[in-house]
Design a protein around this motif. Structure first.
Motif, mmCIF file in Angstrom:
data_model
loop_
_atom_site.group_PDB
_atom_site.id
_atom_site.type_symbol
_atom_site.label_atom_id
_atom_site.label_comp_id
_atom_site.label_asym_id
_atom_site.label_seq_id
_atom_site.Cartn_x
_atom_site.Cartn_y
_atom_site.Cartn_z
ATOM 1 N N VAL A 1 8.466 -2.631 -5.123
ATOM 2 C CA VAL A 1 8.085 -4.039 -5.100
ATOM 3 C C VAL A 1 9.196 -4.899 -5.710
ATOM 4 O O VAL A 1 9.545 -5.954 -5.167
ATOM 5 N N CYS A 2 9.763 -4.468 -6.813
ATOM 6 C CA CYS A 2 10.847 -5.227 -7.450
ATOM 7 C C CYS A 2 12.044 -5.352 -6.526
ATOM 8 O O CYS A 2 12.632 -6.434 -6.396
ATOM 9 N N ILE B 1 -3.380 6.006 -1.321
ATOM 10 C CA ILE B 1 -3.240 6.644 -2.630
ATOM 11 C C ILE B 1 -2.827 5.656 -3.726
ATOM 12 O O ILE B 1 -2.848 5.999 -4.901
ATOM 13 N N GLY B 2 -2.446 4.439 -3.326
ATOM 14 C CA GLY B 2 -2.089 3.463 -4.345
ATOM 15 C C GLY B 2 -1.781 2.114 -3.739
ATOM 16 O O GLY B 2 -1.598 1.988 -2.534
ATOM 17 N N GLY B 3 -1.732 1.100 -4.604
ATOM 18 C CA GLY B 3 -1.425 -0.227 -4.130
ATOM 19 C C GLY B 3 -1.047 -1.161 -5.252
ATOM 20 O O GLY B 3 -1.243 -0.854 -6.431
ATOM 21 N N MET B 4 -0.492 -2.298 -4.856
ATOM 22 C CA MET B 4 -0.027 -3.293 -5.815
ATOM 23 C C MET B 4 0.107 -4.619 -5.071
ATOM 24 O O MET B 4 0.459 -4.634 -3.900
ATOM 25 N N ASP B 5 -0.144 -5.715 -5.766
ATOM 26 C CA ASP B 5 -0.014 -7.036 -5.164
ATOM 27 C C ASP B 5 0.983 -7.874 -5.955
ATOM 28 O O ASP B 5 1.204 -7.638 -7.137
ATOM 29 N N VAL B 6 1.543 -8.867 -5.285
ATOM 30 C CA VAL B 6 2.330 -9.907 -5.942
ATOM 31 C C VAL B 6 1.705 -11.231 -5.513
ATOM 32 O O VAL B 6 1.589 -11.512 -4.313
ATOM 33 N N LEU C 1 0.851 -1.187 0.000
ATOM 34 C CA LEU C 1 0.000 0.000 0.000
ATOM 35 C C LEU C 1 0.881 1.228 0.000
ATOM 36 O O LEU C 1 1.933 1.247 0.638
ATOM 37 N N CYS C 2 0.422 2.263 -0.665
ATOM 38 C CA CYS C 2 1.090 3.557 -0.638
ATOM 39 C C CYS C 2 0.129 4.524 0.068
ATOM 40 O O CYS C 2 -1.003 4.712 -0.381
ATOM 41 N N LEU C 3 0.602 5.102 1.156
ATOM 42 C CA LEU C 3 -0.223 6.007 1.955
ATOM 43 C C LEU C 3 0.381 7.392 1.972
ATOM 44 O O LEU C 3 1.600 7.554 1.939
ATOM 45 N N VAL D 1 -2.556 -3.368 -9.751
ATOM 46 C CA VAL D 1 -1.864 -2.083 -9.694
ATOM 47 C C VAL D 1 -2.920 -0.983 -9.751
ATOM 48 O O VAL D 1 -3.732 -0.940 -10.674
ATOM 49 N N TYR D 2 -2.910 -0.112 -8.765
ATOM 50 C CA TYR D 2 -3.952 0.913 -8.690
ATOM 51 C C TYR D 2 -3.401 2.177 -8.054
ATOM 52 O O TYR D 2 -2.663 2.127 -7.072
ATOM 53 N N THR D 3 -3.769 3.307 -8.643
ATOM 54 C CA THR D 3 -3.475 4.615 -8.059
ATOM 55 C C THR D 3 -4.779 5.388 -7.969
ATOM 56 O O THR D 3 -5.533 5.468 -8.941
#
Length: 90
Positions: free
Chosen positions: A64-65, A22-27, A14-16, A45-47
């Motif tokens: 994430v990488c 304000i955003g997020g991404m999963d693996v 999560l990006c806070l 992937v979402y903003t």
């Protein structure tokens, strides 16, 4: 990658900004595609609307990488037709 869950997959990021999302991404191991050999996958992937166009998704992708590399996962896959953003980040 058999047993990816043993080394950090799935993982959610999560990006806070303060306490505001304000955003997020999963693996995850597989994002519902037939290529079972292409694992793990970046997905979701979402903003958030006002954060778009400010480099948040790119920052998350790089973060994430790096995190996955530290967990000894050197390659992530992103099966998608939306290539413009991801090509910029390799």
């Amino acid at each position: 990658m058999e047993g990816a869950s043993k080394i950090g997959v799935p993982e959610w990021y999560l990006c806070l900004c303060g306490e505001k999302f304000i955003g997020g991404m999963d693996v995850i191991e597989n994002d519902f595609h037939p290529r079972k050999d292409l694992v793990p996958n970046v997905c979701a992937v979402y903003t958030e609307g006002l954060g778009r166009g400010k480099g948040i998704a790119g920052w998350l992708l790089q973060f994430v990488c790096r995190d996955m590399k530290e967990r000894r996962i050197g390659t992530l896959y992103l099966p998608t037709d939306h290539t413009g953003l991801y090509e910029r980040y390799g």
